[in-house]
Design an enzyme around this catalytic site. Structure first.
Site, PDB file in Angstrom:
ATOM      1  N   ASN A 222     -28.127  53.177   6.088  1.00 18.75           N
ATOM      2  CA  ASN A 222     -29.116  53.568   5.090  1.00 18.75           C
ATOM      3  C   ASN A 222     -29.756  52.296   4.547  1.00 18.75           C
ATOM      4  O   ASN A 222     -29.042  51.403   4.084  1.00 18.75           O
ATOM      5  CB  ASN A 222     -28.440  54.344   3.949  1.00 18.75           C
ATOM      6  CG  ASN A 222     -29.356  54.518   2.749  1.00 18.75           C
ATOM      7  OD1 ASN A 222     -30.557  54.667   2.889  1.00 18.75           O
ATOM      8  ND2 ASN A 222     -28.780  54.485   1.554  1.00 18.75           N
ATOM      9  N   GLY A 223     -31.080  52.207   4.596  1.00 17.06           N
ATOM     10  CA  GLY A 223     -31.766  51.054   4.033  1.00 17.06           C
ATOM     11  C   GLY A 223     -32.659  50.367   5.034  1.00 17.06           C
ATOM     12  O   GLY A 223     -33.088  50.960   6.033  1.00 17.06           O
TER      13      GLY A 223
ATOM     14  N   ARG B  38     -32.682  59.099 -19.474  1.00 17.68           N
ATOM     15  CA  ARG B  38     -33.980  59.003 -20.153  1.00 17.68           C
ATOM     16  C   ARG B  38     -35.064  58.467 -19.219  1.00 17.68           C
ATOM     17  O   ARG B  38     -36.168  59.011 -19.155  1.00 17.68           O
ATOM     18  CB  ARG B  38     -33.863  58.064 -21.354  1.00 17.68           C
ATOM     19  CG  ARG B  38     -33.078  58.595 -22.535  1.00 17.68           C
ATOM     20  CD  ARG B  38     -32.994  57.512 -23.611  1.00 17.68           C
ATOM     21  NE  ARG B  38     -32.287  57.952 -24.812  1.00 17.68           N
ATOM     22  CZ  ARG B  38     -32.073  57.165 -25.860  1.00 17.68           C
ATOM     23  NH1 ARG B  38     -32.490  55.903 -25.844  1.00 17.68           N
ATOM     24  NH2 ARG B  38     -31.429  57.633 -26.921  1.00 17.68           N
TER      25      ARG B  38
ATOM     26  N   CYS C 299     -31.996  56.626   3.887  1.00 19.23           N
ATOM     27  CA  CYS C 299     -31.420  57.833   4.443  1.00 19.23           C
ATOM     28  C   CYS C 299     -30.175  58.211   3.661  1.00 19.23           C
ATOM     29  O   CYS C 299     -29.847  57.605   2.645  1.00 19.23           O
ATOM     30  CB  CYS C 299     -31.058  57.616   5.918  1.00 19.23           C
ATOM     31  SG  CYS C 299     -32.408  56.930   6.915  1.00 19.23           S
TER      32      CYS C 299
ATOM     33  N   THR D 287     -29.378  55.871 -20.971  1.00 19.20           N
ATOM     34  CA  THR D 287     -30.651  55.243 -20.620  1.00 19.20           C
ATOM     35  C   THR D 287     -31.083  55.596 -19.203  1.00 19.20           C
ATOM     36  O   THR D 287     -32.277  55.705 -18.911  1.00 19.20           O
ATOM     37  CB  THR D 287     -30.593  53.707 -20.804  1.00 19.20           C
ATOM     38  OG1 THR D 287     -31.904  53.178 -20.747  1.00 19.20           O
ATOM     39  CG2 THR D 287     -29.711  53.051 -19.761  1.00 19.20           C
TER      40      THR D 287
ATOM     41  N   LEU E 218     -34.727  59.543   6.758  1.00 19.19           N
ATOM     42  CA  LEU E 218     -36.099  59.367   6.284  1.00 19.19           C
ATOM     43  C   LEU E 218     -36.714  58.314   7.184  1.00 19.19           C
ATOM     44  O   LEU E 218     -36.310  57.153   7.173  1.00 19.19           O
ATOM     45  CB  LEU E 218     -36.124  58.913   4.827  1.00 19.19           C
ATOM     46  CG  LEU E 218     -37.506  58.644   4.216  1.00 19.19           C
ATOM     47  CD1 LEU E 218     -38.325  59.926   4.154  1.00 19.19           C
ATOM     48  CD2 LEU E 218     -37.381  58.022   2.834  1.00 19.19           C
TER      49      LEU E 218
END
Length: 538
Positions: A71-72, A308, A2, A305, A48
Site C-alpha cells: 500500500n502506498g 473535528r 490500497c 481534534t 486503487l
C-alpha cells in the site's frame, strides 16, 4: 494507495478472508484479489490504481516463490530498477513490484532503500517480512489470533474481531519472525542535540521543491488540498509551478461552512494568484453531525481534534473523487517540523522547543497522518505529503532551534519557512497569505463548526454519564462530553481494549486549556472567549 491484508498461518477460510478484506474496499475500489501460498498463508489486496493502471494487479509474485502486497508509493522505483535491481526481470511496471525484488536481492535489509510512503508484506515459503514507511504516512496494524496466526492489515476493521490482541505497527520498523521488530529508520534529528545546522533559506526552498516534484509521479490526474493556510498554499504554489513546466494546470480544492469561512476566503485568493482550477466545497453543521458515526468507523480513533478536522476533509474527499481525481497533495507535517502550533510560543527554552518538534514529528502517525489517510481513503483518494519527505526532514528538523522559535520573530510561527518563500522578485504567494496567522484546519473551515459541534455533543451526554466515564472506559477515559460522545461511537465499532490502546490524544503543551482548538491559545488574535478561557470543560 490500497488496502492490504495478510494472514501468516494455515487454516483460515479463504471466503472469510475475502469478506474481511472487503471491510476496507473503500481503500481500493478499482480491483480486488487474493492469493493463498503453497504453505497456506494468505495475501489479499484492495487496489486503487495510481501507477501502471493495467498490469499492476496485486498480490505480485517475485522471480520465484516470494509474493507481496503493498500500500502506498515508491517514488524511486525506476532508479531501483535501473540500479541495484537491473539484473531482475519484472512482471509489471508498478512501483510496488520493486519491494519483492529487493527482498529477493537483499533479504530483510532493504527498507532504507525505499523512498516513499508505504506498508507491505512479503511472504516466501514460511518466511515473511512486514514493513512500514519511516513516518507512518501509510497505516498498518498487526495482531495475533487464538491459534497463533499473525495478521497485518491497513486498517483495524478486518482484524479487530479476529485477533485476541492487536496494535499499531510502529513506523520506521520492519518485522520478521526471526528478528522481531527492527528499527531501520534512525535519523540523526531524533537526537535533539543534533539540531546544529545553520539556516539556509535556499536549501529549504530547493529541498521542498524536490520533495513535491517526486510526489507528482502518477498515471492519473493530481490535485491539491488548499486550505489557504501557509502549508497547503506553499504546496500548491510549488506544485503549480512544476506542473506548468509540462503545460499542465493544477486542480485545487478547499472546503468551508460557507464562502466567508477563514480558509475558504484565503484559498480563493491563493487559487486566483496561482491560476489553479479551483473548486470550493461547502458543508453544513447538520451534515457534519449526521456523518459522525460513519466517520469514526472510518477513522478508527476517538481523538477529539482528529474527529473535528476529519469531518470537513471527509466531505471534501468525496467531492474530489466525484470529479475523477484520485491523488492530492497535502500540507501535513510543517507545523510539527517548524513548531507552527500557537502553543509553541510558550516553549520555556530552545531545548524544550526542539524536543517537542521531534516528538510531534514522531507521533504524526497517531493524529494528522491518520486523519489525512483515513478521511481521504474513505472515498478512495490518496493524499501525499511533501513536507514529510526524508531528505526534507533530515535538513529541516536539524536547523538550530533558536532559528525556528516563534518568539525570535515577534511571535510569528514558521517564520523561516515563510522567509524561504518570500521571494519578491518571483513571489510564490501573496504577502497576506504567506504571513497569515496559523488556523488549525477544524477552525479554519468556520469557527461555528467546533462551537456547535461541542454544543451538540454536550446535549447528547448527561452529567451522570460523564461522571461515570472512568468506570465505563477504564483505559484513556474521556474528560469532556464531546470526547465521551466520540468514544461511545468508537466503542460501538471497536470495543476491544486493544483498539482503545491504538489511540493517542492530541493535546497542546505549555497552555492551561487543553482543548486542541488553536483558538484555545491566547495568542490567537481572534481567540474565542469560551474556548480560550482557562480550564473550560464541556
Amino acid at each position: 494507495m490500497c488496502g492490504i491484508l495478510a494472514i501468516i498461518g494455515k487454516g483460515k477460510d479463504e471466503e472469510l478472508v475475502k469478506t474481511l478484506s472487503k471491510r476496507m474496499s473503500h481503500r481500493g475500489p478499482d480491483e480486488s484479489d487474493l492469493h493463498v501460498t503453497e504453505n497456506g498463508h494468505i495475501l489479499s489486496h484492495e487496489r486503487l490504481s495510481i501507477i501502471d493502471l493495467y498490469s499492476g494487479r496485486q498480490p505480485i509474485q517475485g522471480t520465484s516463490t516470494a509474493w507481496m502486497v503493498h500500500n502506498g508509493e515508491v517514488y524511486n522505483h525506476q532508479e531501483l530498477r535501473d540500479g541495484v535491481l537491473k539484473g531482475h526481470t519484472f512482471r509489471t511496471k508498478s512501483d510496488s513490484e520493486v519491494i519483492v525484488h529487493l527482498y529477493e536481492e537483499f533479504g530483510y535489509d532493504f527498507c532504507n532503500m525505499l523512498d516513499g510512503d508505504w506498508a507491505f508484506v512479503v511472504v516466501d515459503g514460511d518466511d515473511f517480512i512486514a514493513g512500514r514507511d519511516p513516518m507512518g504516512v501509510k497505516p498498518l496494524y498487526y495482531g495475533l489470533d487464538e491459534r497463533g496466526r499473525i495478521y497485518f492489515s491497513s486498517e483495524m476493521k478486518p482484524i479487530a474481531d479476529q485477533c485476541k490482541t492487536f496494535s499499531t505497527f510502529p513506523p520506521g520498523h520492519f518485522y520478521t519472525q526471526k528478528t522481531g521488530f527492527v528499527k531501520y529508520y534512525k535519523p540523526e534529528y531524533e537526537d535533539y542535540l543534533k539540531a546544529d545546522q545553520d539556516l539556509d533559506l535556499d536549501l529549504i526552498r530547493e529541498t521542498l521543491t524536490e520533495a513535491t516534484r517526486k510526489r507528482l509521479m502518477s498515471d492519473v490526474p493530481i490535485g491539491v488540498l488548499l486550505s489557504g493556510g501557509l502549508d497547503s498554499s506553499l504546496t500548491s504554489a510549488i506544485a503549480s509551478r512544476l506542473l506548468a513546466e509540462s503545460g499542465k494546470k493544477l486542480h485545487s480544492f478547499s472546503i468551508g461552512l460557507d464562502a466567508d469561512a477563514p480558509d475558504a476566503a484565503a484559498a480563493r485568493k491563493v487559487a486566483e494568484y496561482l491560476g489553479t482550477e479551483h473548486h470550493e466545497i461547502h458543508f453544513t453543521i447538520e451534515e457534519g453531525i449526521k456523518i459522525l458515526d460513519k466517520l469514526i468507523w472510518h477513522l478508527e480513533t476517538y481523538d477529539v481534534t482528529s474527529v473535528r478536522a476529519s469531518t470537513p476533509m471527509y466531505f471534501l474527499s468525496k467531492a474530489i473523487t466525484d470529479m475523477g481525481i484520485k491523488v492530492v497533495l497535502s500540507g501535513e507535517g510543517a507545523d510539527e517540523i517548524f513548531g507552527g502550533y500557537l502553543y509553541f510560543r510558550n516553549a520555556p527554552s530552545t531545548e524544550d522547543f526542539q524536543k517537542e518538534t521531534i516528538e510531534r514529528v514522531q507521533k504524526l502517525f497517531t493524529a494528522d497522518l491518520l486523519r489525512a489517510d483515513k478521511s481521504t481513503m474513505a472515498h478512495g483518494l490518496e493524499a501525499r505529503v511533501p513536507f514529510l519527505d526524508k531528505a526534507f526532514l533530515d535538513m529541516a528538523v536539524r536547523i538550530k532551534a533558536e532559528e525556528k522559535m516563534p518568539k525570535t520573530y515577534d511571535g510569528k510561527e514558521k517564520y523561516i519557512l515563510r522567509k524561504a518563500f518570500d521571494t519578491p522578485e518571483n513571489p510564490y504567494l501573496p504577502a497576506e497569505v504567506l504571513w497569515r496567522q496559523k488556523e488549525q484546519f477544524s477552525d479554519g473551515v468556520g469557527y461555528n463548526w467546533i462551537d456547535q459541534l461541542i454544543e451538540y455533543c454536550s446535549s447528547q451526554v448527561t452529567d451522570e454519564q460523564l461522571a461515570g466515564a472512568a468506570v465505563e472506559f477504564p483505559y484513556n477515559a474521556p474528560t469532556t462530553k464531546e470526547a465521551y460522545f466520540y468514544r461511545s461511537i468508537f466503542n460501538k465499532y471497536y470495543p476491544q481494549v486493544s483498539a482503545a490502546q491504538t489511540v493517542r490524544k492530541w493535546i497542546p503543551k505549555w497552555q492551561e486549556n487543553q482543548d486542541p482548538s488553536g483558538r484555545a491559545n491566547a495568542a490567537h488574535v481572534q481567540a474565542d472567549t469560551e474556548i480560550a478561557k482557562t480550564g473550560v470543560t464541556v
